[in-house]
Design an enzyme around this catalytic site. Structure first.
Site, PDB file in Angstrom:
ATOM      1  N   GLY A 234      -1.917  -5.541   8.534  1.00 49.32           N
ATOM      2  CA  GLY A 234      -3.064  -5.575   7.631  1.00 49.32           C
ATOM      3  C   GLY A 234      -2.870  -6.549   6.486  1.00 49.32           C
TER       4      GLY A 234
ATOM      5  N   CYS B 230       3.008  -3.221   4.128  1.00 51.31           N
ATOM      6  CA  CYS B 230       2.220  -2.041   4.493  1.00 51.31           C
ATOM      7  C   CYS B 230       2.962  -1.353   5.644  1.00 51.31           C
ATOM      8  CB  CYS B 230       0.773  -2.400   4.850  1.00 51.31           C
ATOM      9  SG  CYS B 230       0.538  -3.481   6.262  1.00 51.31           S
TER      10      CYS B 230
ATOM     11  N   ASP C 143       0.867  -1.176   0.000  1.00 50.59           N
ATOM     12  CA  ASP C 143       0.000   0.000   0.000  1.00 50.59           C
ATOM     13  C   ASP C 143       0.908   1.231   0.000  1.00 50.59           C
ATOM     14  OD1 ASP C 143       0.936   0.292   2.607  1.00 50.59           O
ATOM     15  OD2 ASP C 143      -1.043   0.190   3.535  1.00 50.59           O
ATOM     16  N   HIS C 144       0.329   2.408   0.183  1.00 52.35           N
ATOM     17  CA  HIS C 144       1.115   3.636   0.146  1.00 52.35           C
ATOM     18  C   HIS C 144       2.191   3.676   1.236  1.00 52.35           C
ATOM     19  CE1 HIS C 144      -2.222   4.277   2.894  1.00 52.35           C
ATOM     20  NE2 HIS C 144      -1.450   5.135   3.533  1.00 52.35           N
TER      21      HIS C 144
ATOM     22  N   HIS D  95       5.674 -30.751  11.630  1.00 50.43           N
ATOM     23  CA  HIS D  95       5.095 -29.508  11.130  1.00 50.43           C
ATOM     24  C   HIS D  95       4.093 -29.771   9.998  1.00 50.43           C
ATOM     25  CE1 HIS D  95       7.935 -27.542  13.692  1.00 50.43           C
ATOM     26  NE2 HIS D  95       8.934 -28.170  13.092  1.00 50.43           N
TER      27      HIS D  95
ATOM     28  N   HIS E   5       9.122 -23.833  10.104  1.00 53.08           N
ATOM     29  CA  HIS E   5       8.033 -24.477  10.856  1.00 53.08           C
ATOM     30  C   HIS E   5       6.657 -24.296  10.223  1.00 53.08           C
ATOM     31  CE1 HIS E   5      10.226 -24.787  15.001  1.00 53.08           C
ATOM     32  NE2 HIS E   5      10.881 -25.388  14.015  1.00 53.08           N
TER      33      HIS E   5
ATOM     34  N   THR F 232       2.708  -1.523   8.945  1.00 51.23           N
ATOM     35  CA  THR F 232       3.119  -2.438  10.013  1.00 51.23           C
ATOM     36  C   THR F 232       3.251  -3.877   9.544  1.00 51.23           C
ATOM     37  OG1 THR F 232       0.843  -2.902  10.676  1.00 51.23           O
ATOM     38  CG2 THR F 232       1.966  -1.059  11.792  1.00 51.23           C
TER      39      THR F 232
END
Length: 152
Positions: A75, A70, A11-12, A138, A103, A72
């Site tokens: 999202g 993004c 995203d921006h 796993h 894993h 963080t």
């Protein structure tokens, strides 16, 4: 590293880091599919729009792996995990980058452009690409995830 078809989306908030990631992937000779947003845009965009593009193609096998960015990474990872067969992992250090593959066999790496710098992000990507899924116990866990996807 073997040639892989890798999608990238942002995203921006992640567009500048996406440029660095794109350049790195080309240096290591990956086939890169860019899902946007363009680094030339000044407008705010919605991360679900871009995350869903890359996750859809990952889910249907059009991509080997994906990287979504993004502000963080949260999202992008939430949206990515809505798609069957997509195992989106938000990573923030070397250990989480490595373990997401070893894993969890993560196929969508999510990064936060506002919480890690470009150099570190490329280091995480290198680790993520070089690691292999451990299989064994796993695999049973991934089968359980697939069963949950089928039920919901």
């Amino acid at each position: 590293m073997a040639l892989r078809k890798i999608g990238i989306a942002a995203d921006h908030g992640g567009k500048e880091l996406k440029r660095s990631v794109h350049d790195f992937l080309q240096v290591i000779e990956c086939e890169v599919v860019d899902y946007g947003v363009s680094v030339d845009t000044d407008r705010s965009v919605d991360y679900p729009d871009y995350a869903s593009l890359i996750a859809s193609d990952l889910s249907t096998g059009k991509l080997d792996l994906g990287i979504a960015i993004c502000g963080t990474g949260i999202g992008m990872s939430i949206v990515g995990n809505k798609f069957r067969g997509v195992r989106a992992a938000l990573v923030w250090d070397e250990y989480t980058a490595r373990m997401s593959r070893v894993h969890n066999d993560a196929n969508l790496l999510c990064l936060g452009a506002r919480v890690i710098n470009h150099r570190r992000a490329v280091e995480y990507i290198k680790l993520w690409l070089q690691e292999e899924f451990e299989d064994g116990r796993h695999s049973e866990r991934l089968k359980k995830i697939s069963e949950i996807e089928k039920k919901n």
